[in-house]
Design a protein around this motif. Structure first.
Motif, mmCIF file in Angstrom:
data_model
loop_
_atom_site.group_PDB
_atom_site.id
_atom_site.type_symbol
_atom_site.label_atom_id
_atom_site.label_comp_id
_atom_site.label_asym_id
_atom_site.label_seq_id
_atom_site.Cartn_x
_atom_site.Cartn_y
_atom_site.Cartn_z
ATOM 1 N N ILE A 78 -28.122 -7.170 14.373
ATOM 2 C CA ILE A 78 -28.749 -8.188 13.468
ATOM 3 C C ILE A 78 -30.119 -6.853 12.408
ATOM 4 C CG2 ILE A 78 -29.512 -10.725 12.523
ATOM 5 C CD1 ILE A 78 -26.946 -10.296 14.085
ATOM 6 N N SER A 79 -29.511 -6.527 11.516
ATOM 7 C CA SER A 79 -30.738 -5.890 10.318
ATOM 8 C C SER A 79 -30.266 -6.779 9.061
ATOM 9 C CB SER A 79 -29.655 -4.544 10.726
ATOM 10 O OG SER A 79 -28.616 -4.357 9.074
ATOM 11 N N ARG A 80 -31.225 -6.444 8.052
ATOM 12 C CA ARG A 80 -30.900 -6.857 6.717
ATOM 13 C C ARG A 80 -30.386 -6.031 5.799
ATOM 14 N NH1 ARG A 80 -32.770 -12.161 6.833
ATOM 15 N NH2 ARG A 80 -34.286 -12.600 8.613
ATOM 16 N N ASN A 81 -29.871 -6.532 4.495
ATOM 17 C CA ASN A 81 -29.017 -6.023 3.427
ATOM 18 C C ASN A 81 -30.491 -5.600 2.820
ATOM 19 O OD1 ASN A 81 -28.914 -7.874 2.303
ATOM 20 N ND2 ASN A 81 -27.106 -8.634 2.301
ATOM 21 N N THR A 82 -30.057 -4.559 1.072
ATOM 22 C CA THR A 82 -31.223 -5.065 0.332
ATOM 23 C C THR A 82 -31.373 -6.227 -0.885
ATOM 24 O OG1 THR A 82 -28.935 -4.568 -1.139
ATOM 25 C CG2 THR A 82 -29.722 -2.237 -0.082
ATOM 26 N N LYS A 83 -30.685 -7.200 -0.421
ATOM 27 C CA LYS A 83 -30.961 -8.528 -0.516
ATOM 28 C C LYS A 83 -31.875 -9.058 0.173
ATOM 29 C CE LYS A 83 -26.834 -8.941 -3.363
ATOM 30 N NZ LYS A 83 -25.682 -9.373 -3.518
ATOM 31 N N GLY A 84 -31.931 -8.604 1.223
ATOM 32 C CA GLY A 84 -33.017 -9.694 2.159
ATOM 33 C C GLY A 84 -32.382 -10.558 3.394
ATOM 34 N N GLN A 85 -30.491 -10.318 3.166
ATOM 35 C CA GLN A 85 -29.969 -11.425 3.938
ATOM 36 C C GLN A 85 -30.037 -10.413 5.080
ATOM 37 O OE1 GLN A 85 -26.799 -11.237 1.233
ATOM 38 N NE2 GLN A 85 -26.845 -12.981 0.582
ATOM 39 N N PRO A 86 -29.811 -11.567 6.326
ATOM 40 C CA PRO A 86 -29.355 -11.009 7.594
ATOM 41 C C PRO A 86 -28.074 -10.581 7.854
ATOM 42 C CG PRO A 86 -30.377 -13.721 7.895
ATOM 43 C CD PRO A 86 -30.069 -12.584 6.152
ATOM 44 N N VAL A 87 -27.263 -9.485 8.384
ATOM 45 C CA VAL A 87 -26.234 -8.866 8.080
ATOM 46 C C VAL A 87 -25.840 -8.018 10.031
ATOM 47 C CG1 VAL A 87 -25.354 -8.519 6.108
ATOM 48 C CG2 VAL A 87 -26.836 -6.770 7.370
ATOM 49 N N ALA A 88 -24.639 -8.375 10.121
ATOM 50 C CA ALA A 88 -24.066 -7.721 11.313
ATOM 51 C C ALA A 88 -22.913 -6.829 11.139
ATOM 52 C CB ALA A 88 -24.058 -8.744 12.401
ATOM 53 N N LEU A 89 -22.316 -5.426 12.373
ATOM 54 C CA LEU A 89 -21.950 -5.013 11.659
ATOM 55 C C LEU A 89 -20.388 -4.878 13.326
ATOM 56 C CD1 LEU A 89 -23.834 -1.033 10.785
ATOM 57 C CD2 LEU A 89 -22.204 -2.906 9.652
ATOM 58 N N VAL A 90 -19.525 -5.055 12.880
ATOM 59 C CA VAL A 90 -18.989 -5.732 13.797
ATOM 60 C C VAL A 90 -17.484 -4.654 13.094
ATOM 61 C CG1 VAL A 90 -19.560 -8.081 13.540
ATOM 62 C CG2 VAL A 90 -17.421 -7.004 11.841
ATOM 63 N N VAL A 91 -16.848 -4.670 14.681
ATOM 64 C CA VAL A 91 -15.693 -3.354 15.014
ATOM 65 C C VAL A 91 -14.121 -4.153 14.876
ATOM 66 C CG1 VAL A 91 -14.850 -1.759 16.452
ATOM 67 C CG2 VAL A 91 -17.134 -1.602 16.162
ATOM 68 N N ASP A 92 -12.906 -3.600 14.186
ATOM 69 C CA ASP A 92 -12.197 -4.918 13.534
ATOM 70 C C ASP A 92 -11.051 -4.477 14.556
ATOM 71 O OD1 ASP A 92 -11.156 -2.118 12.909
ATOM 72 O OD2 ASP A 92 -11.202 -3.437 10.662
ATOM 73 N N GLN A 93 -9.931 -4.269 14.633
ATOM 74 C CA GLN A 93 -8.737 -4.534 15.805
ATOM 75 C C GLN A 93 -8.553 -3.144 15.008
ATOM 76 O OE1 GLN A 93 -7.684 -6.390 17.885
ATOM 77 N NE2 GLN A 93 -8.903 -7.832 16.785
ATOM 78 N N GLU A 94 -8.194 -2.537 14.146
ATOM 79 C CA GLU A 94 -8.319 -1.149 13.836
ATOM 80 C C GLU A 94 -9.453 0.017 14.781
ATOM 81 O OE1 GLU A 94 -7.276 -3.508 11.676
ATOM 82 O OE2 GLU A 94 -5.637 -3.920 12.294
ATOM 83 N N ASN A 95 -10.741 -0.641 14.633
ATOM 84 C CA ASN A 95 -11.178 -0.480 15.384
ATOM 85 C C ASN A 95 -12.362 0.795 14.094
ATOM 86 O OD1 ASN A 95 -11.618 -0.827 17.728
ATOM 87 N ND2 ASN A 95 -10.386 1.446 18.355
ATOM 88 N N VAL A 96 -12.442 -0.183 12.940
ATOM 89 C CA VAL A 96 -13.545 -0.191 11.855
ATOM 90 C C VAL A 96 -14.181 -1.026 11.909
ATOM 91 C CG1 VAL A 96 -12.762 0.421 9.339
ATOM 92 C CG2 VAL A 96 -11.181 0.853 11.145
ATOM 93 N N VAL A 97 -15.596 -0.167 10.853
ATOM 94 C CA VAL A 97 -16.454 -0.825 11.266
ATOM 95 C C VAL A 97 -16.627 -1.682 10.127
ATOM 96 C CG1 VAL A 97 -19.524 -1.387 11.030
ATOM 97 C CG2 VAL A 97 -17.653 0.954 12.477
ATOM 98 N N GLN A 98 -17.269 -2.839 9.823
ATOM 99 C CA GLN A 98 -17.247 -4.058 8.603
ATOM 100 C C GLN A 98 -18.447 -4.809 8.985
ATOM 101 O OE1 GLN A 98 -14.208 -4.340 6.665
ATOM 102 N NE2 GLN A 98 -12.961 -3.078 8.159
ATOM 103 N N GLN A 99 -18.948 -4.925 7.829
ATOM 104 C CA GLN A 99 -20.409 -5.734 8.047
ATOM 105 C C GLN A 99 -20.356 -7.154 7.533
ATOM 106 O OE1 GLN A 99 -22.930 -5.277 4.158
ATOM 107 N NE2 GLN A 99 -24.020 -4.363 5.686
#
Length: 400
Positions: A315-336
């Motif tokens: 878990i990290s935070r974006n520029t707005k201070g919101q907690p975000v996560a990076l996940v890998v979808d079915q095509e092995n592409v990163v989504q936030q």
């Protein structure tokens, strides 16, 4: 001669240039950069698990019973019969007030009762005689009525003298100041020879019972509303018996060896703090807990049957201070994705929104990827095992 040399130098230069050009053409063409493999990342696969949720609340210990010793009669302290700081039992003699004056009042009341009782038999006999005489009209009704009244007055006098004797007996007994409860007695605020008065505001000493002992903790009323909502929605499950069981951590961080019980929840909220009091009771056979001692109470909230727990490094935070996560979808592409964190539990986050079962969360290699990039996936070795885990923490301000 000069012109001949100049032509010769020019010929040599042309020859060298031709050789250089031939050498360049004979070399193989340079290879350009080939296609690069996607970076590798380590992921954990989100799997809901049952988690026993608890809350740590600060509190202080207080005595289970407290008794201030105050004299109920006036007099001089004749003797003291305890050592300060020792344990006493209910009924033990603690102070003796000089009793002669109260003994004399008792003896006087006892004598007055004896006199009153001695008059009653004669008055009763006279009434019986007049009753027989009245049937034969040997006496007047007035004489009979006066005899009956005298008997009633004599019996009332007996009752009065008996009450006075009982009052004198009570005052005499109050010259012996005994322990009303069992517990540990503190310092004595009077010495032998001191004059004390009935119901004086200053206590002679105080007895406190430590076993069992109360621990009063404070909980936010907002937190109570959140818990009630989660119980009603079924997001937390717990039976009444489990909710009443509590544990304690002492001020130095050591766990208290005995479990306690939730005694009651206060019915009012402090308007200055917005908190209300939970009263807990713990056994204290070793007198380890003392009134006023600080401690942390671990209070059960319930079991979240399908909790989403993720490593904190995912878990990290974006520029707005919101907690975000990076996940890998079915095509092995990163989504936030933006997530909602309920609380930190050990080295993991309890996520209340944003992630679901089966999501592949990146926990290693975050610096090498960005949203939209393709990656190669490897499982993270340090995934938590299955089974119910117990957690204890303070709720996050973003808790739902």
């Amino acid at each position: 001669m000069v012109r001949h040399n100049r032509h010769r130098f020019r010929g040599v230069a042309l020859l060298l240039a031709a050789l250089a050009l031939w050498g360049c053409e004979s070399q193989p063409p340079a290879m350009g950069p080939g296609p690069q493999e996607p970076p590798e990342v380590a992921v954990v696969v989100i799997a809901p698990e049952p988690v026993l949720l608890t809350t740590d609340l600060p509190g202080r210990a207080s005595a289970y019973l407290v008794a201030d010793l105050r004299p109920q009669v006036s007099g001089i302290i004749q003797s003291r019969h305890f050592e300060e700081g020792q344990d006493v039992n209910a009924g033990d003699l603690l102070y003796q007030i000089d009793p002669p004056r109260y003994q004399a009042v008792y003896d006087q009341a006892e004598a007055a009762l004896a006199v009153a009782r001695a008059n009653v038999p004669a008055l009763r006999a006279r009434v019986e005689r007049l009753t027989k005489a009245l049937k034969s009209s040997a006496v007047s009704e007035q004489d009979y009525d006066e005899a009956v009244a005298a008997l009633a007055q004599g019996e009332a006098t007996v009752a009065l003298r008996a009450a006075q004797l009982e009052s004198a007996r009570i005052d005499l007994s109050y010259t012996r100041i005994v322990a009303p409860i069992s517990g540990r007695i503190g310092k004595s605020d009077v010495t032998v020879g001191a004059l004390v008065t009935a119901n004086q505001p200053v206590a002679l000493a105080t007895i406190r019972q430590f076993d069992p002992i109360y621990v009063d903790v404070q909980q936010s009323s907002t937190e109570l509303l959140r818990l009630k909502r989660h119980w009603e929605e079924g997001r937390l499950v717990a039976d009444e018996k489990a909710l009443r069981t509590v544990r304690l951590v002492l001020g130095d961080g050591t766990p208290y060896p005995h479990e306690g019980q939730l005694e009651f929840r206060d019915i009012t909220v402090d308007p200055t703090t917005g908190a209300y009091t939970l009263r807990l009771v713990f056994p204290n056979p070793d007198k380890l807990l003392m009134p006023g001692m600080f401690a942390w109470a671990t209070v059960l909230e319930g079991t979240a049957e399908r909790a989403i727990m993720v490593p904190q490094q995912g878990i990290s935070r974006n520029t707005k201070g919101q907690p975000v996560a990076l996940v890998v979808d079915q095509e092995n592409v990163v989504q936030q994705v933006v997530v909602t964190l309920a609380r930190a539990i050990g080295n993991r986050w309890l996520v209340s929104d944003g992630l679901s079962e089966g999501d592949r969360l990146i926990v290693e290699g975050l610096q090498r990827v960005r949203p939209g990039s393709a990656v190669r996936v490897a499982l993270f070795d340090d995934q938590p095992g299955d089974g119910k885990s117990e957690t204890s923490s303070q709720p996050s301000p973003s808790a739902d």
